[in-house]
Design a protein around this motif. Structure first.
Motif, PDB file in Angstrom:
ATOM      1  N   HIS A   1      -6.522  31.427  10.271  1.00  0.00           N
ATOM      2  CA  HIS A   1      -7.403  32.588  10.252  1.00  0.00           C
ATOM      3  C   HIS A   1      -6.737  33.848  10.792  1.00  0.00           C
ATOM      4  O   HIS A   1      -7.418  34.800  11.114  1.00  0.00           O
ATOM      5  CB  HIS A   1      -8.665  32.285  11.050  1.00  0.00           C
ATOM      6  N   GLY A   2      -5.441  33.850  10.954  1.00  0.00           N
ATOM      7  CA  GLY A   2      -4.747  35.043  11.424  1.00  0.00           C
ATOM      8  C   GLY A   2      -4.951  35.278  12.902  1.00  0.00           C
ATOM      9  O   GLY A   2      -5.418  34.418  13.636  1.00  0.00           O
ATOM     10  N   PHE A   3      -4.609  36.465  13.336  1.00  0.00           N
ATOM     11  CA  PHE A   3      -4.781  36.815  14.747  1.00  0.00           C
ATOM     12  C   PHE A   3      -5.101  38.295  14.845  1.00  0.00           C
ATOM     13  O   PHE A   3      -4.908  39.054  13.907  1.00  0.00           O
ATOM     14  CB  PHE A   3      -3.521  36.495  15.556  1.00  0.00           C
TER      15      PHE A   3
ATOM     16  N   LYS B   1     -18.747  27.007   8.900  1.00  0.00           N
ATOM     17  CA  LYS B   1     -18.018  27.709   7.837  1.00  0.00           C
ATOM     18  C   LYS B   1     -16.705  28.276   8.395  1.00  0.00           C
ATOM     19  O   LYS B   1     -16.677  28.911   9.433  1.00  0.00           O
ATOM     20  CB  LYS B   1     -18.876  28.853   7.306  1.00  0.00           C
ATOM     21  N   GLY B   2     -15.606  28.017   7.721  1.00  0.00           N
ATOM     22  CA  GLY B   2     -14.307  28.501   8.176  1.00  0.00           C
ATOM     23  C   GLY B   2     -13.728  27.699   9.328  1.00  0.00           C
ATOM     24  O   GLY B   2     -12.895  28.195  10.073  1.00  0.00           O
TER      25      GLY B   2
END
Length: 144
Positions: A58-60, A52-53
């Motif tokens: 997903h940014g930091f 999942k994902g």
């Protein structure tokens, strides 16, 4: 690479699978790399179940950010009314040590209904003012 002097097929006559195992017989492509290779093709079923994902951004996490465990007056009041937090009696005053409970900062959202002496590392000005209004006190302990 070493050159094979004799053909493998000459050596393994009569063995049916010729040394390639009982299922694939040298037909498939193998594992095709490590965990990250083939996730949108041959390892898709694993990805659907466990990954999942896996795709997308997903940014930091900023390494300089410090997380501070906080509690607001509203939440503190709820915990005191429920009986989740027990108050100590010292010199006729109700004392609460938020450092022992794992909280580092007291925030001023909401109100307290009980006059309490609160020990904490940090507190907002609004929180200190609200606690003093109801007859309590905030004692700021030095930070290590």
């Amino acid at each position: 690479m070493v050159v094979r002097r004799e053909k493998k097929s000459r050596k393994l006559r009569g063995s049916r699978t010729m040394g390639w195992g009982i299922r694939g017989q040298h037909r498939d492509r193998g594992a095709q790399g490590s965990r990250q290779i083939g996730m949108h093709k041959e390892k898709w079923s694993w990805l659907v179940k466990y990954g999942k994902g896996w795709y997308g951004k997903h940014g930091f996490r900023n390494p300089t950010t410090k997380l501070v465990s906080t509690i607001s007056l509203r939440r503190l009041n709820e915990l005191l009314i429920n009986g989740s937090i027990k108050l100590e009696e010292k010199d006729g005053k109700k004392v609460l040590d938020l450092n022992q409970l794992g909280y580092e900062k007291l925030l001023g959202g909401g109100n307290l209904s009980i006059a309490v002496v609160i020990k904490v590392k940090k507190a907002s000005a609004k929180a200190v003012e609200k606690v003093k209004q109801i007859g309590g006190e905030v004692i700021l302990s030095p930070t290590e």
